[in-house]
Structure formats: C-alpha cells, structure tokens
Design a protein around this motif. Structure first.
Motif, mmCIF file in Angstrom:
data_model
loop_
_atom_site.group_PDB
_atom_site.id
_atom_site.type_symbol
_atom_site.label_atom_id
_atom_site.label_comp_id
_atom_site.label_asym_id
_atom_site.label_seq_id
_atom_site.Cartn_x
_atom_site.Cartn_y
_atom_site.Cartn_z
ATOM 1 N N ILE A 106 0.834 -1.181 0.146
ATOM 2 C CA ILE A 106 -0.051 -0.031 -0.203
ATOM 3 C C ILE A 106 0.909 1.202 0.142
ATOM 4 N N GLY A 107 0.849 2.145 -1.011
ATOM 5 C CA GLY A 107 1.423 3.304 -0.950
ATOM 6 C C GLY A 107 2.024 3.600 -2.298
ATOM 7 N N ALA A 108 2.535 5.017 -2.340
ATOM 8 C CA ALA A 108 3.219 5.447 -3.476
ATOM 9 C C ALA A 108 2.103 5.676 -4.578
ATOM 10 N N LYS A 109 2.533 6.534 -5.700
ATOM 11 C CA LYS A 109 1.922 7.089 -6.790
ATOM 12 C C LYS A 109 1.360 5.708 -7.693
ATOM 13 N N PRO A 110 0.237 5.761 -8.243
ATOM 14 C CA PRO A 110 -0.481 4.854 -8.951
ATOM 15 C C PRO A 110 0.581 3.955 -9.853
ATOM 16 N N ASP A 134 -2.519 2.239 -4.340
ATOM 17 C CA ASP A 134 -1.809 3.429 -4.350
ATOM 18 C C ASP A 134 -1.840 3.961 -3.025
ATOM 19 N N GLY A 135 -1.119 4.992 -2.740
ATOM 20 C CA GLY A 135 -1.115 5.745 -1.571
ATOM 21 C C GLY A 135 -2.070 7.228 -1.365
ATOM 22 N N TYR A 136 -2.634 7.586 -2.499
ATOM 23 C CA TYR A 136 -3.445 8.341 -2.564
ATOM 24 C C TYR A 136 -4.855 8.358 -2.625
ATOM 25 N N PHE A 137 -5.285 7.424 -1.557
ATOM 26 C CA PHE A 137 -6.963 7.388 -1.329
ATOM 27 C C PHE A 137 -7.728 8.367 -0.508
ATOM 28 N N VAL A 157 3.766 -0.783 3.974
ATOM 29 C CA VAL A 157 3.118 0.409 3.773
ATOM 30 C C VAL A 157 4.119 1.664 3.464
ATOM 31 N N ALA A 158 3.906 2.049 2.284
ATOM 32 C CA ALA A 158 4.749 3.419 1.999
ATOM 33 C C ALA A 158 3.962 4.677 1.779
ATOM 34 N N LEU A 159 3.915 5.377 2.887
ATOM 35 C CA LEU A 159 3.217 6.666 2.948
ATOM 36 C C LEU A 159 3.852 7.898 3.305
ATOM 37 N N GLY A 160 5.099 7.215 3.535
ATOM 38 C CA GLY A 160 5.804 8.405 4.241
ATOM 39 C C GLY A 160 5.662 8.512 5.812
ATOM 40 N N SER A 161 6.718 9.118 6.750
ATOM 41 C CA SER A 161 6.411 8.889 8.116
ATOM 42 C C SER A 161 6.010 10.301 8.518
ATOM 43 N N PRO A 162 5.082 10.418 9.482
ATOM 44 C CA PRO A 162 4.603 9.442 10.363
ATOM 45 C C PRO A 162 3.156 8.665 9.921
ATOM 46 N N LYS A 163 2.712 9.287 8.569
ATOM 47 C CA LYS A 163 1.403 8.704 7.940
ATOM 48 C C LYS A 163 1.359 7.245 7.732
ATOM 49 N N GLN A 164 2.434 6.621 7.326
ATOM 50 C CA GLN A 164 2.609 5.142 7.340
ATOM 51 C C GLN A 164 2.048 4.417 8.754
ATOM 52 N N VAL A 183 7.495 1.490 5.114
ATOM 53 C CA VAL A 183 8.689 1.243 4.143
ATOM 54 C C VAL A 183 9.174 2.465 3.469
ATOM 55 N N GLY A 184 8.608 3.710 4.032
ATOM 56 C CA GLY A 184 8.992 5.152 3.228
ATOM 57 C C GLY A 184 9.105 5.201 1.588
ATOM 58 N N GLY A 185 10.157 5.230 1.267
ATOM 59 C CA GLY A 185 10.089 5.480 -0.555
ATOM 60 C C GLY A 185 10.754 4.153 -0.956
ATOM 61 N N SER A 186 10.570 3.021 -0.393
ATOM 62 C CA SER A 186 10.982 1.760 -1.087
ATOM 63 C C SER A 186 10.296 1.258 -2.264
ATOM 64 N N PHE A 187 8.844 1.603 -2.618
ATOM 65 C CA PHE A 187 8.532 1.170 -3.687
ATOM 66 C C PHE A 187 8.882 2.024 -4.815
ATOM 67 N N ASP A 188 9.359 3.327 -4.546
ATOM 68 C CA ASP A 188 10.033 4.097 -5.589
ATOM 69 C C ASP A 188 11.289 3.486 -6.067
ATOM 70 N N VAL A 189 11.919 2.945 -5.140
ATOM 71 C CA VAL A 189 13.364 2.244 -5.348
ATOM 72 C C VAL A 189 13.015 1.016 -6.398
ATOM 73 N N LYS A 220 18.504 20.813 3.672
ATOM 74 C CA LYS A 220 17.521 21.358 4.928
ATOM 75 C C LYS A 220 16.956 20.357 5.746
ATOM 76 N N ARG A 221 16.555 19.422 5.094
ATOM 77 C CA ARG A 221 15.682 18.200 5.946
ATOM 78 C C ARG A 221 16.746 17.582 6.923
ATOM 79 N N ILE A 222 17.683 17.366 6.340
ATOM 80 C CA ILE A 222 18.704 16.382 7.311
ATOM 81 C C ILE A 222 19.563 17.546 8.054
HETATM 82 N N1 UDP Z 1 3.239 9.032 -0.423
HETATM 83 C C1 UDP Z 1 1.943 8.446 -0.626
HETATM 84 N N2 UDP Z 1 0.762 9.089 -0.126
HETATM 85 C C2 UDP Z 1 0.900 10.226 0.603
HETATM 86 C C3 UDP Z 1 2.386 10.799 0.818
HETATM 87 C C4 UDP Z 1 3.170 9.991 0.560
HETATM 88 O O1 UDP Z 1 1.885 7.333 -0.901
HETATM 89 O O2 UDP Z 1 -0.066 10.959 1.084
HETATM 90 C C5 UDP Z 1 4.264 8.184 -0.708
HETATM 91 C C6 UDP Z 1 5.245 8.941 -1.779
HETATM 92 O O3 UDP Z 1 4.646 8.738 -3.224
HETATM 93 C C7 UDP Z 1 6.440 7.706 -1.636
HETATM 94 C C8 UDP Z 1 6.378 7.417 -0.266
HETATM 95 O O4 UDP Z 1 5.182 7.841 0.226
HETATM 96 O O5 UDP Z 1 6.410 6.933 -2.435
HETATM 97 C C9 UDP Z 1 7.533 8.030 0.655
HETATM 98 O O6 UDP Z 1 7.456 9.404 0.635
HETATM 99 P P1 UDP Z 1 8.562 10.259 1.259
HETATM 100 O O7 UDP Z 1 9.762 10.234 0.551
HETATM 101 O O8 UDP Z 1 7.947 11.682 1.606
HETATM 102 O O9 UDP Z 1 8.739 9.593 2.708
HETATM 103 P P2 UDP Z 1 10.103 9.344 3.554
HETATM 104 O O10 UDP Z 1 10.530 7.879 2.812
HETATM 105 O O11 UDP Z 1 11.185 10.301 3.340
HETATM 106 O O12 UDP Z 1 9.589 9.139 4.834
#
Ligand code: UDP
Length: 241
Positions: A106-110, A134-137, A157-164, A183-189, A220-222
């Motif tokens: 669950i997560g990331a762009k379609p 996908d993560g935009y529901f 679950v790849a929604l970014g933290s703390p959402k996931q 799993v953060g950005g794993s699906f992008d990888v 800036k983030r780090i």
């Molecule tokens: N993402 C998502 N829904 C959201 C916000 C983010 O599915 O509402 C996905 C985003 O497409 C990416 C993943 O969450 O694939 C990780 O996002 P980001 O790089 O911001 O998170 P990080 O790994 O840095 O915590």
C-alpha cells in the motif's frame, strides 16, 4: 528480547538475519505486529506528536534504519547493526515467497506501485501479491476493509512517516493478522523511479550523503536534524543520567 533505550524509546538490537527471523516468526502468528524502521527525524516527530510517540512505544519491533540512530546508540555505549528498511522489506518479501505467505503493498503513486509490483513479480519467484493500493486514497475505511479481506501476512506501507505508522496503527485494530512495516520510499526504489546510492555509500551507511549531494534541497531536511539529534543524545548521556 534485546532492547536498549534511546531518548526514551526502546530500540531492538537485532542482526540483519535476526530481524528477518523475528519478522518471519511474527508474520506466521495469529496477531498483527508492527515494525518501525526508526531514524532521527522520527524522534523529532515523536516530541510533538503524542499519537506517534505512543506508536513508537507499542510497536512490536523498532529497528535502526538511519546511521544517525546507530551513532546515537554508540554514544550510549551500545553497538547495533543498522538495518536499512528498504533492504529489510525486500528480504521479507523473498522470505514470504519461500514460505507461501501472501503479501500486500500500500502506498506511492499509482504508476509507481504498479511498476514495483510488476518488478517484484518478475524478480522474486513465487511471490504472491494479494493486494495493492496506491497511497493517494480518500476512503481509508475501504482500504482497511480490503486489506483485512486479502489475507496478507506481510503488509508493506509506503506513505512516508508518520502517515504510514499511523495507518498501520489503525490497521492493527481491524486486520486479524500480519506483519506490517512502514517502508517510506521503498516502492520508488523497486519501481526504478528512484535510484539507490552506489554500494559503497550503502555499506558505509551514508546513503543520505549521496542523496544530499544529488538533491541539495534535502540538506535543509537533514541538516538541523542530525546534529541536533546527536546533541540530544550527548545531553541524555552526560546531563540527565
Ligand atoms: N506517499 C503516499 N501518499 C501520501 C504521501 C506520500 O503514497 O499521501 C508516498 C510517496 O509517493 C512515496 C512514499 O510515500 O512513495 C515516501 O514518501 P517520502 O519520500 O516523503 O517519505 P520518506 O521515505 O522520506 O519518509
């Protein structure tokens, strides 16, 4: 279980292999378990977000993802293995395939999740992806209900933290079993959308350095996060103890 405390939160001290073994054990149990792969930004988040703080306290496994957490624990005298969430989650999919355990993503762009699923299916023999979303529901209840019905034992679950982590915490109340990992950005990888740092950076645990050089806006983030985190750990060691 071997846990150590860092800035008020318990962190598990697993080897990579040990974390896989524990993950597989939990995946087979008839209850839901949550894995948090923790980094310094999450400690900052927990300072201001009570719900997130309580998730960190109740997660079944908390493993150090960033090199920052490894350094922080070293300052307190503990050696821990850094376990990159993206590698851990990938190995857990392979283990699930070998053990005939169904997987949900669950997560990331379609287009990203679609490509990630296609790649995983062609690269991992026997993988059984029973649910992907996908993560935009908007309708979270629908997703939780479908996940519940899917029978998945491994839920990534790849929604970014703390959402996931918050999504998983809700899922824990509804879904009957399974190991759930943020799993953060794993699906992008895995989809090939984002490139990983060369192996030498991965081995040294400084992938963030490579990404910062490539995308200077990440600085800036780090930047305040990591030094401030290290300072908080020193403060804990010398002042509050
Ligand atoms: N993402 C998502 N829904 C959201 C916000 C983010 O599915 O509402 C996905 C985003 O497409 C990416 C993943 O969450 O694939 C990780 O996002 P980001 O790089 O911001 O998170 P990080 O790994 O840095 O915590």
């Amino acid at each position: 279980m071997d846990r150590v405390k860092l800035l008020g939160y318990e962190i598990d001290r697993f080897s990579f292999e040990g974390a896989l073994e524990e993950g597989l054990k939990l995946e087979k149990e008839d209850k839901v378990s949550q894995v948090v792969t923790i980094n310094p930004e999450m400690f900052d988040c927990a300072k201001v977000d009570k719900e997130f703080a309580s998730i960190l306290e109740t997660a079944e496994m908390v493993i150090p993802d960033g090199v920052g957490v490894k350094i922080g624990l070293k300052i307190l005298g503990y050696n821990v293995d850094r376990i990159a969430g993206v590698d851990y989650a990938r190995k857990m999919i392979e283990l699930s395939a070998q053990n005939n355990l169904p997987v949900a993503l669950i997560g990331a762009k379609p287009e990203v999740i679609q490509k990630a699923c296609d790649n995983l299916k062609s690269e991992i023999e026997g993988v059984n992806i029973v649910y992907s979303q996908d993560g935009y529901f908007d309708d979270e209840d629908r997703v939780l209900d479908e996940l519940s019905q899917s029978g998945a034992r491994l839920v990534l679950v790849a929604l970014g933290s703390p959402k996931q982590e918050k999504f998983i915490s809700k899922a824990k109340k509804i879904v009957p079993f399974g190991l759930m990992i943020g799993v953060g950005g794993s699906f992008d990888v895995w989809s090939g959308t984002v490139e990983r740092a060369p192996e030498i950076y991965q081995k040294l645990g400084v992938e963030w350095l490579y990404r910062t050089v490539k995308q200077p806006e990440r600085f800036k983030r780090i930047f305040p996060t990591l030094p401030l985190f290290i300072m908080r750990v020193f403060k804990e060691k010398f002042i509050t103890r």
